[in-house]
Design a protein around this motif. Sequence first.
Motif, short mmCIF file in Angstrom:
data_model
loop_
_atom_site.label_atom_id
_atom_site.label_comp_id
_atom_site.label_asym_id
_atom_site.label_seq_id
_atom_site.Cartn_x
_atom_site.Cartn_y
_atom_site.Cartn_z
N LYS A 29 0.81 -1.22 0.00
CA LYS A 29 0.00 0.00 0.00
C LYS A 29 0.84 1.27 0.00
CE LYS A 29 -4.00 -1.95 2.33
NZ LYS A 29 -5.10 -1.69 3.26
N LYS B 59 -1.53 1.77 9.34
CA LYS B 59 -2.00 0.71 8.44
C LYS B 59 -0.87 -0.20 7.99
CE LYS B 59 -5.16 2.13 5.33
NZ LYS B 59 -5.84 3.02 4.34
N GLY C 22 -5.17 -6.01 4.38
CA GLY C 22 -6.34 -6.44 3.65
C GLY C 22 -7.38 -6.90 4.64
N GLY C 23 -8.66 -6.82 4.23
CA GLY C 23 -9.74 -7.30 5.09
C GLY C 23 -9.87 -6.56 6.40
N GLY C 24 -9.42 -5.30 6.40
CA GLY C 24 -9.57 -4.49 7.60
C GLY C 24 -8.61 -4.86 8.73
N GLU D 58 -1.17 7.44 8.28
CA GLU D 58 -2.00 8.26 7.40
C GLU D 58 -2.92 9.12 8.25
OE1 GLU D 58 -3.25 5.78 3.67
OE2 GLU D 58 -5.05 6.16 4.85
N LYS D 59 -3.34 10.25 7.74
CA LYS D 59 -4.36 11.06 8.42
C LYS D 59 -5.64 10.24 8.49
CE LYS D 59 -6.28 15.09 9.65
NZ LYS D 59 -5.81 15.72 10.89
N TYR D 60 -6.30 10.24 9.65
CA TYR D 60 -7.58 9.54 9.75
C TYR D 60 -8.68 10.51 9.38
CZ TYR D 60 -11.47 6.81 11.36
OH TYR D 60 -12.66 6.12 11.41
N LEU D 61 -9.39 10.21 8.31
CA LEU D 61 -10.47 11.09 7.87
C LEU D 61 -11.78 10.66 8.51
CD1 LEU D 61 -9.77 11.37 4.02
CD2 LEU D 61 -9.01 12.89 5.84
N HIS E 276 -16.64 5.63 1.86
CA HIS E 276 -15.79 4.75 1.05
C HIS E 276 -16.45 4.64 -0.32
CE1 HIS E 276 -13.39 0.89 0.42
NE2 HIS E 276 -14.22 0.93 -0.61
N GLN F 232 -19.95 0.01 7.13
CA GLN F 232 -18.89 -0.92 7.53
C GLN F 232 -18.94 -1.15 9.04
OE1 GLN F 232 -15.14 0.84 6.46
NE2 GLN F 232 -15.53 0.72 4.26
N HIS G 92 -14.07 -1.61 9.90
CA HIS G 92 -13.40 -1.46 8.60
C HIS G 92 -13.76 -2.56 7.61
CE1 HIS G 92 -11.21 1.61 10.67
NE2 HIS G 92 -10.55 0.75 11.42
N GLU H 270 -9.92 2.13 -4.68
CA GLU H 270 -10.70 2.60 -3.53
C GLU H 270 -10.30 4.01 -3.12
OE1 GLU H 270 -11.70 -1.64 -1.38
OE2 GLU H 270 -10.19 -0.39 -0.43
N LEU I 299 -11.39 7.46 -0.37
CA LEU I 299 -12.21 8.04 0.69
C LEU I 299 -12.73 9.36 0.12
CD1 LEU I 299 -10.12 7.43 3.93
CD2 LEU I 299 -12.40 6.50 3.41
N GLU J 292 -6.43 2.51 -1.84
CA GLU J 292 -5.68 1.34 -2.32
C GLU J 292 -6.32 0.80 -3.60
OE1 GLU J 292 -5.84 -2.37 -0.32
OE2 GLU J 292 -7.85 -2.07 0.45
N THR K 273 -18.29 6.09 7.15
CA THR K 273 -17.77 4.78 7.57
C THR K 273 -17.95 4.53 9.07
OG1 THR K 273 -15.57 5.71 7.83
CG2 THR K 273 -16.05 4.68 5.71
#
Length: 452
Positions: free
Chosen positions: A116, A158, A163-165, A200-203, A208, A232, A235, A275, A277, A288, A438
């Motif tokens: 990623k 992350k 993958g898969g949250g 990463e910044k959490y938005l 999604h 979701q 995630h 994908e 945001l 991703e 989300t």
Amino acid sequence: MFKKVLIANRGEIALRVIRACRELGVATVAVYSEADNESLHVRFADDDVCIGPPPSRLSYLNIPGIIAAAEITGADAIHPGYGFLAESSEFAEACAESNIAFIGPTAEQIRLMGDKAAARALVQTLGVPVVPGSNGAIGDPDEAIKNAEKIGYPVIIKATAGGGGKGMRVAADPEAFAHAFQLARNEALAAFGNAEVYVEKYLAQARHVEFQIMGDRHGKVMHLGERDCSVQRRHQKLIEEAPSPAVDDELRTEMGDAAVRLAANIDYVGAGTIEFLLDKSGGFYFMEMNTRIQVEHPVTEMATNFDLVKEQIRTAAGAKLSFQFNGNRLRGHAIECRVNAEDPARDFQPCPGTVTAYYPPGGPGVRVDTHIYQGCVIPSYYDSLIAKVIVHGLNREEALARMSQALDSFIVEGIKTTIPFLRAVIQHPEFKAGEVDTKFIERNTDLLPATE
Ligand code: ADP
């Protein structure tokens, strides 16, 4: 065209691929674990091979076993479905070495997009916005915390191989960061055998929104519109729809162009998903790329009338894409609910067991992709997805009414399922109004039935 396709998967997606092969006149081979010998994919395939004991690592993840099964049965191609080996560059390589076509992108493309942090770096060079974050993976906690401060809290840590949250942790402040960083690394190592993470910044309050991509070997890459997967839990997607209530024609063109730019840049062949945001002001950020068919692909199929799995097989065999799409021709509205064998009242604990009664919903615009039947046993070894209910309507209102009626008339007895929970979500005023992000499920704890 291929002569015989081996499906390196189980459950509903194995059946989905068998259907596509049948329509194309291609023979099929099912592989299965000892827990799946009564499964429908084994019954419906032309040939079948048992590849090992129930645990996935000994069967559905057993690369030499699967390649040997293809060789014994004379399969000239392998469809990996989603999950298991679908995004394993090692598997794609093993197929190539055995002269078996892998129905998916090249090992190199899988490797690039599977990292990623590397994918983010590439996307930035193409002028596609990414969520502000660290440049590449960070191993040192002190360096990571400096990065987090620069980005500004809250941040999300992350796994680069994620993958898969899994392998994702949100940290609201510097105190929480060190702990979350370690947890994310441990989880990433356990789940993916690779502890690398990035920040990463959490938005908060983002949706999604993802774009379906199709490409062929003749230089054509196109998108087939978006899917909104904002509903979701932890995630992981529960409900998906197309079009997104938050995307108009102008934004679809802008986001779709960005998605096509990325796929075209890597000469992408077959089905892929980009994908993003999407924030409240219409700003979008690359998250991703998934280099495989998605669980939620039927939403796009219902809203375009195209068969994505058939197209995946055709393009892998070297054919030209058989459809034209200008990106703004999503027809009507499609919604998918994922039905899991889980007990919502007990924190969605998996509920394997025997299905004692089964009656699927039907009627106009209703599609059910499932592998279950009355008397079947849901093993405890695999993902808890047991069915996908997909509806199509002339507009969102009709699709919502159809989904309500479908869930109301869906009978699965003997095991606990998420059907009652999905019904409550579909009827929630915020979902009905198309106003979710989300965090919608987390915020609305009233959706969860009281714990017994
Ligand atoms: P995975 O590959 O494990 O599915 P994704 O990168 O697709 O991970 O992220 C899964 C979900 O996690 C997203 O749909 C979103 O809800 C949430 N998420 C990921 N990154 C962010 C972010 N920067 N800000 C807010 N939510 C995020």
